[in-house]
Motif scaffolding. Structure first.
Motif, PDB file in Angstrom:
ATOM      1  N   ALA A   1       7.024  17.614 -31.898  1.00 25.56           N
ATOM      2  CA  ALA A   1       8.336  17.329 -32.476  1.00 25.56           C
ATOM      3  C   ALA A   1       8.215  16.481 -33.731  1.00 25.56           C
ATOM      4  N   LEU A   2       7.289  15.520 -33.725  1.00 27.05           N
ATOM      5  CA  LEU A   2       7.146  14.632 -34.875  1.00 27.05           C
ATOM      6  C   LEU A   2       6.510  15.323 -36.075  1.00 27.05           C
ATOM      7  N   ASP A   3       5.919  16.486 -35.871  1.00 26.70           N
ATOM      8  CA  ASP A   3       5.382  17.278 -36.982  1.00 26.70           C
ATOM      9  C   ASP A   3       6.417  18.236 -37.552  1.00 26.70           C
ATOM     10  N   ASP A   4       7.605  18.267 -36.969  1.00 23.47           N
ATOM     11  CA  ASP A   4       8.688  19.147 -37.377  1.00 23.47           C
ATOM     12  C   ASP A   4       9.727  18.312 -38.133  1.00 23.47           C
ATOM     13  N   PRO A   5      10.076  18.679 -39.365  1.00 25.41           N
ATOM     14  CA  PRO A   5      11.058  17.891 -40.119  1.00 25.41           C
ATOM     15  C   PRO A   5      12.415  17.757 -39.433  1.00 25.41           C
ATOM     16  N   THR A   6      12.706  18.640 -38.484  1.00 23.23           N
ATOM     17  CA  THR A   6      13.942  18.532 -37.709  1.00 23.23           C
ATOM     18  C   THR A   6      13.633  18.440 -36.213  1.00 23.23           C
ATOM     19  N   GLY A   7      12.503  17.827 -35.876  1.00 25.85           N
ATOM     20  CA  GLY A   7      12.058  17.782 -34.488  1.00 25.85           C
ATOM     21  C   GLY A   7      12.893  16.885 -33.602  1.00 25.85           C
ATOM     22  N   LEU A   8      13.547  15.869 -34.183  1.00 31.66           N
ATOM     23  CA  LEU A   8      14.387  14.959 -33.413  1.00 31.66           C
ATOM     24  C   LEU A   8      15.796  14.954 -33.984  1.00 31.66           C
ATOM     25  N   ALA A   9      16.775  14.796 -33.115  1.00 32.41           N
ATOM     26  CA  ALA A   9      18.159  14.580 -33.527  1.00 32.41           C
ATOM     27  C   ALA A   9      18.584  13.250 -32.929  1.00 32.41           C
ATOM     28  N   VAL A  10      18.884  12.279 -33.787  1.00 35.73           N
ATOM     29  CA  VAL A  10      19.292  10.960 -33.319  1.00 35.73           C
ATOM     30  C   VAL A  10      20.758  10.752 -33.626  1.00 35.73           C
ATOM     31  N   LEU A  11      21.505  10.368 -32.609  1.00 36.33           N
ATOM     32  CA  LEU A  11      22.917  10.037 -32.766  1.00 36.33           C
ATOM     33  C   LEU A  11      23.023   8.533 -32.920  1.00 36.33           C
ATOM     34  N   GLY A  12      23.544   8.083 -34.050  1.00 39.56           N
ATOM     35  CA  GLY A  12      23.676   6.666 -34.317  1.00 39.56           C
ATOM     36  C   GLY A  12      25.123   6.215 -34.170  1.00 39.56           C
ATOM     37  N   PHE A  13      25.323   5.145 -33.413  1.00 35.74           N
ATOM     38  CA  PHE A  13      26.665   4.592 -33.199  1.00 35.74           C
ATOM     39  C   PHE A  13      26.677   3.132 -33.621  1.00 35.74           C
ATOM     40  N   LEU A  14      27.465   2.824 -34.624  1.00 40.63           N
ATOM     41  CA  LEU A  14      27.663   1.444 -35.020  1.00 40.63           C
ATOM     42  C   LEU A  14      28.449   0.731 -33.931  1.00 40.63           C
ATOM     43  N   VAL A  15      28.156  -0.535 -33.726  1.00 37.57           N
ATOM     44  CA  VAL A  15      28.798  -1.308 -32.659  1.00 37.57           C
ATOM     45  C   VAL A  15      29.505  -2.495 -33.284  1.00 37.57           C
ATOM     46  N   ASP A  16      30.797  -2.634 -32.999  1.00 38.28           N
ATOM     47  CA  ASP A  16      31.594  -3.754 -33.484  1.00 38.28           C
ATOM     48  C   ASP A  16      32.093  -4.545 -32.279  1.00 38.28           C
ATOM     49  N   VAL A  17      32.669  -5.711 -32.536  1.00 38.16           N
ATOM     50  CA  VAL A  17      33.031  -6.597 -31.434  1.00 38.16           C
ATOM     51  C   VAL A  17      34.529  -6.875 -31.383  1.00 38.16           C
ATOM     52  N   VAL A  18      35.019  -6.998 -30.160  1.00 34.76           N
ATOM     53  CA  VAL A  18      36.392  -7.397 -29.864  1.00 34.76           C
ATOM     54  C   VAL A  18      36.304  -8.439 -28.742  1.00 34.76           C
ATOM     55  N   TYR A  19      37.441  -8.889 -28.224  1.00 30.06           N
ATOM     56  CA  TYR A  19      37.405  -9.937 -27.208  1.00 30.06           C
ATOM     57  C   TYR A  19      37.258  -9.407 -25.786  1.00 30.06           C
ATOM     58  N   ALA A  20      37.721  -8.193 -25.536  1.00 31.44           N
ATOM     59  CA  ALA A  20      37.671  -7.647 -24.178  1.00 31.44           C
ATOM     60  C   ALA A  20      36.340  -6.944 -23.927  1.00 31.44           C
TER      61      ALA A  20
END
Length: 318
Positions: free
Chosen positions: A152-171
């Protein structure tokens, strides 16, 4: 096979703990290229993370929501939460996959992990219009046609990573509690604990999954293989201040019996230039036209930039 891939992924994508770090000049991200050639920013042009500058994005109407197979189900068996000295990693085993949304294949989900700052600093890897969020969560998926991670690491599209930014609230985020409540068991490097599987969909901004940004890049940890199709979602995941503090104050990069116990802070790689790469917005994602206004912080900036139709969803999540 998937369990083996998950274990290998942690080893390959995060490297040996003695070979890289985030807080010492001899092994911090600016020095990674000395031990891992692909991490050298002058040798390759597809590094991650980058700044997602919405003034210079094109919109691709064909990019719709990804299909997240099994994310709404409770998988069998057990998962493992581990402190590897660089992050907190949840190995999720088999049963989940990601496809659609312009991805070239189906990708099996193998693990998720986190990047954060410190008690007074933000720590997302990607920035949006120059703004860094408190935390970022990565869900790592491997292309199903590959027999192992090396392929997979030898393939330019071998991995698909979903990135989620995390923000903060009080609850507190109840769903995020499945992880945060286990952090005390993995406070030190090398510690691990079992986690009862739960539907991963509960961690995600489910009403806004059609809003994301797409580009081709690399792992953000050694060996920095340029094999990743990145999908970074526009709407953050919200957790509480106290849940964030569990990462910034209770997780350590050293073993429990170390002479000097070191908190794990600022475990993010620096932002790299896009270097002419196409960064596209999905059909529903927000982009900025013309000159950008001065950056705003927190939920105010988010509400100003999102389409009106999403405001009810954000209010619901808060």
């Amino acid at each position: 096979m998937i369990w083996a891939a998950a274990i290998l992924l942690v080893f390959v994508s995060r490297g040996d703990s003695e070979d890289y770090c985030y807080d010492e000049p001899q092994c911090d991200p600016y020095s990674w290229g000395d031990s891992f050639p692909l991490c050298h920013p002058l040798l390759e042009l597809r590094h991650s993370p980058i700044d997602l500058d919405r003034r210079h994005m094109s919109r691709d109407p064909s990019l719709g929501p990804l299909h997240l197979e099994g994310f709404d189900q409770t998988q069998t068996g057990h998962w493992t939460l581990e402190n590897d000295g660089h992050s907190v990693v949840l190995q999720v085993g088999s049963g989940m996959a990601v496809s659609g949304g312009g991805l070239p294949d189906t990708y099996h989900t193998v693990q998720l992990h986190f990047h954060w700052g410190g008690p007074a600093t933000n720590g997302s890897e990607h920035t949006v219009d120059g703004r860094r969020y408190p935390m970022e969560m990565h869900i790592v998926n491997m292309k199903s046609i590959h027999p192992n991670m090396s392929a997979a690491l030898d393939d330019p599209t071998g991995l698909a990573v979903l990135g989620f930014l995390v923000d903060v609230v009080y609850a507190d985020n109840v769903h995020f509690g499945h992880i945060s409540q286990k952090l005390s068991s993995v406070a030190h490097k090398g510690q691990r604990t079992k986690v009862k599987p739960f539907p991963l969909l509960g961690l995600l901004p489910t009403r806004n999954m059609s809003q994301y940004y797409r580009y081709h890049g690399s792992l953000t940890t050694p060996p920095c293989s340029q094999a990743v199709v990145w999908t970074v979602y526009q709407v953050p995941v919200y957790i509480s201040w106290s849940q964030l503090a569990q990462f910034t104050s209770q997780i350590f990069s050293t073993e429990e019996d170390a002479e000097q116990v070191t908190p794990l802070h600022n475990n993010f790689r620096h932002v790299h230039p896009a270097s002419g790469r196409a960064v596209t917005a999905s059909g529903d994602a927000g982009v900025l036209l013309g000159t950008a206004a001065p950056p705003l912080g927190g939920a105010t900036a988010l509400l100003r930039l999102l389409p009106t139709a999403t405001l009810g969803a954000i209010t619901f999540r808060l």
